[in-house]
Design a protein around this motif. Structure first.
Motif, PDB file in Angstrom:
ATOM      1  N   VAL A 144       0.839  -1.200   0.000  1.00  0.00           N
ATOM      2  CA  VAL A 144       0.000   0.000   0.000  1.00  0.00           C
ATOM      3  C   VAL A 144       0.876   1.253   0.000  1.00  0.00           C
ATOM      4  CG1 VAL A 144      -1.731   1.330   1.273  1.00  0.00           C
ATOM      5  CG2 VAL A 144      -1.925  -1.163   1.147  1.00  0.00           C
ATOM      6  N   LEU A 145       1.887   1.243   0.844  1.00  0.00           N
ATOM      7  CA  LEU A 145       2.744   2.423   0.991  1.00  0.00           C
ATOM      8  C   LEU A 145       3.517   2.741  -0.285  1.00  0.00           C
ATOM      9  CD1 LEU A 145       4.149   2.024   4.618  1.00  0.00           C
ATOM     10  CD2 LEU A 145       2.297   3.504   3.821  1.00  0.00           C
ATOM     11  N   VAL A 146       3.878   1.715  -1.066  1.00  0.00           N
ATOM     12  CA  VAL A 146       4.622   2.000  -2.300  1.00  0.00           C
ATOM     13  C   VAL A 146       3.748   2.763  -3.290  1.00  0.00           C
ATOM     14  CG1 VAL A 146       4.051  -0.146  -3.560  1.00  0.00           C
ATOM     15  CG2 VAL A 146       6.239   0.998  -3.959  1.00  0.00           C
ATOM     16  N   VAL A 147       2.447   2.502  -3.273  1.00  0.00           N
ATOM     17  CA  VAL A 147       1.537   3.250  -4.150  1.00  0.00           C
ATOM     18  C   VAL A 147       1.411   4.690  -3.667  1.00  0.00           C
ATOM     19  CG1 VAL A 147      -0.781   3.364  -5.105  1.00  0.00           C
ATOM     20  CG2 VAL A 147       0.281   1.138  -4.712  1.00  0.00           C
ATOM     21  N   VAL A 148       1.277   4.870  -2.352  1.00  0.00           N
ATOM     22  CA  VAL A 148       1.206   6.222  -1.797  1.00  0.00           C
ATOM     23  C   VAL A 148       2.490   6.988  -2.122  1.00  0.00           C
ATOM     24  CG1 VAL A 148       0.986   7.583   0.319  1.00  0.00           C
ATOM     25  CG2 VAL A 148      -0.356   5.489   0.050  1.00  0.00           C
ATOM     26  N   GLY A 149       3.639   6.305  -1.999  1.00  0.00           N
ATOM     27  CA  GLY A 149       4.913   6.938  -2.341  1.00  0.00           C
ATOM     28  C   GLY A 149       4.982   7.317  -3.816  1.00  0.00           C
ATOM     29  N   GLY A 150       4.430   6.461  -4.657  1.00  0.00           N
ATOM     30  CA  GLY A 150       4.425   6.758  -6.098  1.00  0.00           C
ATOM     31  C   GLY A 150       3.571   7.967  -6.424  1.00  0.00           C
ATOM     32  N   THR A 151       2.412   8.087  -5.794  1.00  0.00           N
ATOM     33  CA  THR A 151       1.562   9.245  -6.058  1.00  0.00           C
ATOM     34  C   THR A 151       2.156  10.514  -5.440  1.00  0.00           C
ATOM     35  OG1 THR A 151       0.183   8.639  -4.153  1.00  0.00           O
ATOM     36  CG2 THR A 151      -0.590   7.954  -6.317  1.00  0.00           C
ATOM     37  N   LEU A 152       2.892  10.369  -4.344  1.00  0.00           N
ATOM     38  CA  LEU A 152       3.626  11.517  -3.805  1.00  0.00           C
ATOM     39  C   LEU A 152       4.619  12.019  -4.847  1.00  0.00           C
ATOM     40  CD1 LEU A 152       4.452  13.399  -1.422  1.00  0.00           C
ATOM     41  CD2 LEU A 152       6.095  11.625  -0.757  1.00  0.00           C
ATOM     42  N   GLY A 153       5.285  11.077  -5.529  1.00  0.00           N
ATOM     43  CA  GLY A 153       6.222  11.452  -6.586  1.00  0.00           C
ATOM     44  C   GLY A 153       5.535  12.184  -7.725  1.00  0.00           C
ATOM     45  N   VAL A 154       4.321  11.738  -8.081  1.00  0.00           N
ATOM     46  CA  VAL A 154       3.564  12.429  -9.130  1.00  0.00           C
ATOM     47  C   VAL A 154       3.210  13.842  -8.685  1.00  0.00           C
ATOM     48  CG1 VAL A 154       1.391  12.452 -10.408  1.00  0.00           C
ATOM     49  CG2 VAL A 154       2.661  10.320 -10.171  1.00  0.00           C
ATOM     50  N   GLY A 155       2.798  13.993  -7.417  1.00  0.00           N
ATOM     51  CA  GLY A 155       2.510  15.320  -6.891  1.00  0.00           C
ATOM     52  C   GLY A 155       3.740  16.218  -6.919  1.00  0.00           C
ATOM     53  N   LEU A 156       4.895  15.657  -6.539  1.00  0.00           N
ATOM     54  CA  LEU A 156       6.146  16.416  -6.602  1.00  0.00           C
ATOM     55  C   LEU A 156       6.433  16.851  -8.041  1.00  0.00           C
ATOM     56  CD1 LEU A 156       8.343  14.200  -4.247  1.00  0.00           C
ATOM     57  CD2 LEU A 156       7.623  16.551  -3.779  1.00  0.00           C
ATOM     58  N   PHE A 157       6.141  15.953  -8.977  1.00  0.00           N
ATOM     59  CA  PHE A 157       6.360  16.306 -10.387  1.00  0.00           C
ATOM     60  C   PHE A 157       5.441  17.447 -10.806  1.00  0.00           C
ATOM     61  CE2 PHE A 157       5.372  16.132 -14.858  1.00  0.00           C
ATOM     62  CZ  PHE A 157       6.639  16.144 -15.411  1.00  0.00           C
ATOM     63  N   PHE A 158       4.151  17.356 -10.460  1.00  0.00           N
ATOM     64  CA  PHE A 158       3.216  18.420 -10.834  1.00  0.00           C
ATOM     65  C   PHE A 158       3.696  19.777 -10.317  1.00  0.00           C
ATOM     66  CE2 PHE A 158      -0.557  15.293 -11.061  1.00  0.00           C
ATOM     67  CZ  PHE A 158      -0.424  15.185 -12.434  1.00  0.00           C
ATOM     68  N   GLY A 159       4.051  19.837  -9.046  1.00  0.00           N
ATOM     69  CA  GLY A 159       4.460  21.104  -8.443  1.00  0.00           C
ATOM     70  C   GLY A 159       5.727  21.658  -9.066  1.00  0.00           C
ATOM     71  N   SER A 160       6.726  20.801  -9.258  1.00  0.00           N
ATOM     72  CA  SER A 160       7.999  21.264  -9.830  1.00  0.00           C
ATOM     73  C   SER A 160       7.848  21.637 -11.301  1.00  0.00           C
ATOM     74  CB  SER A 160       9.077  20.189  -9.661  1.00  0.00           C
ATOM     75  OG  SER A 160       8.703  18.988 -10.309  1.00  0.00           O
ATOM     76  N   MET A 161       7.001  20.908 -12.026  1.00  0.00           N
ATOM     77  CA  MET A 161       6.828  21.185 -13.457  1.00  0.00           C
ATOM     78  C   MET A 161       6.120  22.520 -13.676  1.00  0.00           C
ATOM     79  SD  MET A 161       7.480  19.891 -16.493  1.00  0.00           S
ATOM     80  CE  MET A 161       7.869  21.569 -17.033  1.00  0.00           C
ATOM     81  N   LEU A 162       5.027  22.747 -12.960  1.00  0.00           N
ATOM     82  CA  LEU A 162       4.284  23.997 -13.151  1.00  0.00           C
ATOM     83  C   LEU A 162       5.126  25.204 -12.748  1.00  0.00           C
ATOM     84  CD1 LEU A 162       1.770  25.581 -13.848  1.00  0.00           C
ATOM     85  CD2 LEU A 162       0.887  25.100 -11.560  1.00  0.00           C
ATOM     86  N   THR A 163       5.846  25.102 -11.642  1.00  0.00           N
ATOM     87  CA  THR A 163       6.631  26.242 -11.160  1.00  0.00           C
ATOM     88  C   THR A 163       7.825  26.521 -12.067  1.00  0.00           C
ATOM     89  OG1 THR A 163       5.997  25.623  -8.905  1.00  0.00           O
ATOM     90  CG2 THR A 163       7.762  27.235  -9.137  1.00  0.00           C
ATOM     91  N   SER A 164       8.522  25.468 -12.485  1.00  0.00           N
ATOM     92  CA  SER A 164       9.661  25.679 -13.389  1.00  0.00           C
ATOM     93  C   SER A 164       9.188  26.147 -14.765  1.00  0.00           C
ATOM     94  CB  SER A 164      10.490  24.396 -13.520  1.00  0.00           C
ATOM     95  OG  SER A 164       9.714  23.331 -14.012  1.00  0.00           O
ATOM     96  N   LEU A 165       8.013  25.687 -15.194  1.00  0.00           N
ATOM     97  CA  LEU A 165       7.447  26.151 -16.465  1.00  0.00           C
ATOM     98  C   LEU A 165       7.106  27.641 -16.388  1.00  0.00           C
ATOM     99  CD1 LEU A 165       6.264  25.682 -19.302  1.00  0.00           C
ATOM    100  CD2 LEU A 165       4.136  24.964 -18.194  1.00  0.00           C
ATOM    101  N   THR A 166       6.558  28.060 -15.251  1.00  0.00           N
ATOM    102  CA  THR A 166       6.250  29.483 -15.053  1.00  0.00           C
ATOM    103  C   THR A 166       7.519  30.321 -15.145  1.00  0.00           C
ATOM    104  OG1 THR A 166       4.376  28.906 -13.631  1.00  0.00           O
ATOM    105  CG2 THR A 166       5.207  31.161 -13.489  1.00  0.00           C
ATOM    106  N   SER A 167       8.602  29.824 -14.544  1.00  0.00           N
ATOM    107  CA  SER A 167       9.889  30.514 -14.606  1.00  0.00           C
ATOM    108  C   SER A 167      10.401  30.564 -16.048  1.00  0.00           C
ATOM    109  CB  SER A 167      10.904  29.793 -13.712  1.00  0.00           C
ATOM    110  OG  SER A 167      12.169  30.403 -13.791  1.00  0.00           O
ATOM    111  N   PHE A 168      10.255  29.454 -16.765  1.00  0.00           N
ATOM    112  CA  PHE A 168      10.682  29.369 -18.171  1.00  0.00           C
ATOM    113  C   PHE A 168       9.953  30.406 -19.023  1.00  0.00           C
ATOM    114  CE2 PHE A 168      10.048  27.685 -22.456  1.00  0.00           C
ATOM    115  CZ  PHE A 168      11.330  27.286 -22.835  1.00  0.00           C
ATOM    116  N   MET A 169       8.637  30.501 -18.842  1.00  0.00           N
ATOM    117  CA  MET A 169       7.853  31.455 -19.633  1.00  0.00           C
ATOM    118  C   MET A 169       8.112  32.892 -19.185  1.00  0.00           C
ATOM    119  SD  MET A 169       6.424  29.550 -21.844  1.00  0.00           S
ATOM    120  CE  MET A 169       5.213  30.658 -22.595  1.00  0.00           C
ATOM    121  N   ALA A 170       8.355  33.089 -17.887  1.00  0.00           N
ATOM    122  CA  ALA A 170       8.649  34.438 -17.381  1.00  0.00           C
ATOM    123  C   ALA A 170       9.947  34.965 -17.978  1.00  0.00           C
ATOM    124  CB  ALA A 170       8.726  34.424 -15.861  1.00  0.00           C
TER     125      ALA A 170
END
Length: 408
Positions: A229-255
């Motif tokens: 169970v925990l490995v799935v939770v860890g995997g979705t945590l990784g997806v959340g980390l990706f979403f946050g880092s991607m949107l913020t770095s993309l904003t910086s890229f466009m800025a």
């Protein structure tokens, strides 16, 4: 005859009813509007981007602290009771925040009000998944259940992607056409009406404690912390980390190119592709196992992320995001399918909210970290973080494959 003995040949759509899916879709919108609505209101009214970012993160923190607890409450007391309380509490919290941010109040009170929004946020998406999983287990013939589960998780993920594209658009429309408080009030109204309707829908009776005839007692709490169970939770945590880092770095890229206001539109390239490919997962053959799917699509996610290093223009960035969308949507569908399959008896809402909260936590953490890295070291450094988080998702996929091997 128990409910579990009844195996109907009808489709899940006919069993739940089309109104259920429409209500559940609209009931997700307030959650998609909250973070962006809070950010828009604080920046517009208080004139501070730093406070706006901190306030949005505080909404995510409130959800992270209470999301899984609300799922456990739904398992213990039934979704209907919990959701009706949350619908009222969250509508009040949104209205209260609008009043606080306009008033001459200290920033600490603004943050406290934002935390209240996150803490009372109705977990419609994970609770909908839990509700539909119950229907599949008890109303769908065993030979059809695996494909129905895959199709359902694909639809649910696509629905999430859709509302998280539409939600910010509605916020911008309401704020521009009326005032910064309008998205918050709009979210409050949608919460009261549609979350309330979701709570009262007849399918809510199927996940009330003690209402499933012949249902086994709920599993021990310790079963929630098993490695599978925990490995799935860890995997979705990784997806959340990706979403946050991607949107913020993309904003910086466009800025850097003087087009920061287009970051949301660019991000939508990934979101639209993700939703489309998430729906396509339902058509994958059963012999393509969930463990293999996670590894395959996480590899696509990592490959797309590595191509970010070569993106020198918005067009090239859009191409990278399109490839990433191919990987991210199916990865999430696979993770939710695994979560559904591994949920201990009587704990499906808890597991689904654990998984959903992990995405929110990861997104909030990565947004704050990536913003700091971008400000101190520049966009090139910030773009390394989506690559690192995609690698974490792949590592979790490999760990899951090991745990998925049949025991000797």
């Amino acid at each position: 005859m128990t409910i579990s003995d009844v195996r109907e040949s009808r489709s899940l759509l006919r069993i739940a009813g089309l109104p259920y899916f429409l209500i559940a879709l609209v009931a997700r919108l307030p959650f998609a509007m909250m973070v962006v609505g809070v950010l828009t209101a604080v920046v517009s009214i208080r004139g501070s981007l730093a406070l706006g970012g901190l306030t949005s993160a505080t909404v995510g923190l409130g959800t992270a602290c209470f999301g899984a607890l609300l799922g456990a409450a739904a398992d213990a007391f039934g979704q209907r009771r919990v959701l009706l309380v949350l619908a009222a509490a969250n509508a009040v919290a949104l209205a209260l925040f609008a009043a606080v941010v306009y008033g001459d109040t200290p920033d600490g009170l603004v943050l406290a009000a934002a935390f209240g929004i996150g803490a009372t946020a109705p977990q419609v998406a994970p609770l909908s998944r839990a509700r539909l999983v119950t229907l599949i287990r008890h109303r769908i013939a065993p030979e059809r259940a695996p494909r129905t589960l895959s199709s359902t998780m694909a639809y649910e993920s696509a629905a999430d992607e859709t509302v998280f594209v539409i939600g910010p658009f509605i916020v911008g429309l309401l704020a521009a056409a009326t005032a910064p408080w309008a998205p918050l009030v709009g979210a409050a109204v949608l919460t009261a009406v549609f979350v309330g309707a979701f709570a009262l829908h007849p399918t809510g009776r199927l996940v009330a404690p003690g209402r499933e005839d012949g249902a086994a007692p709920s599993s021990d709490v310790r079963d929630l912390f098993r490695p599978r169970v925990l490995v799935v939770v860890g995997g979705t945590l990784g997806v959340g980390l990706f979403f946050g880092s991607m949107l913020t770095s993309l904003t910086s890229f466009m800025a850097d190119r003087g087009r920061a206001d287009e970051a949301g539109l660019m991000y939508g390239v990934m979101g639209i592709g993700s939703a489309l490919f998430a729906l396509g997962v339902a058509y994958l053959p059963a012999r393509f196992s969930l463990a293999a799917r996670w590894i395959a699509f996480a590899s696509v996610l990592l490959a797309g992320s590595l191509s970010l290093l070569l993106a020198a223009s918005p067009a090239a960035m859009a191409c990278s995001l399109a490839v990433i969308g191919i990987g991210i949507g199916p990865t999430l569908v696979t993770q939710y399918s695994l979560a559904a399959a591994r949920s201990p008896e009587g704990r499906s809402a808890t597991v689904m909210t654990m998984v959903g909260s992990a995405v929110v936590v990861g997104q909030a953490m990565a947004s704050a970290l990536t913003g700091s890295v971008s400000e101190r070291f520049g966009t090139s450094a910030a773009l390394l973080l989506p690559i690192a988080t995609a690698a974490l998702v792949l590592i979790a996929a490999v760990a899951n494959a090991v745990l998925s091997r049949p025991r000797a």
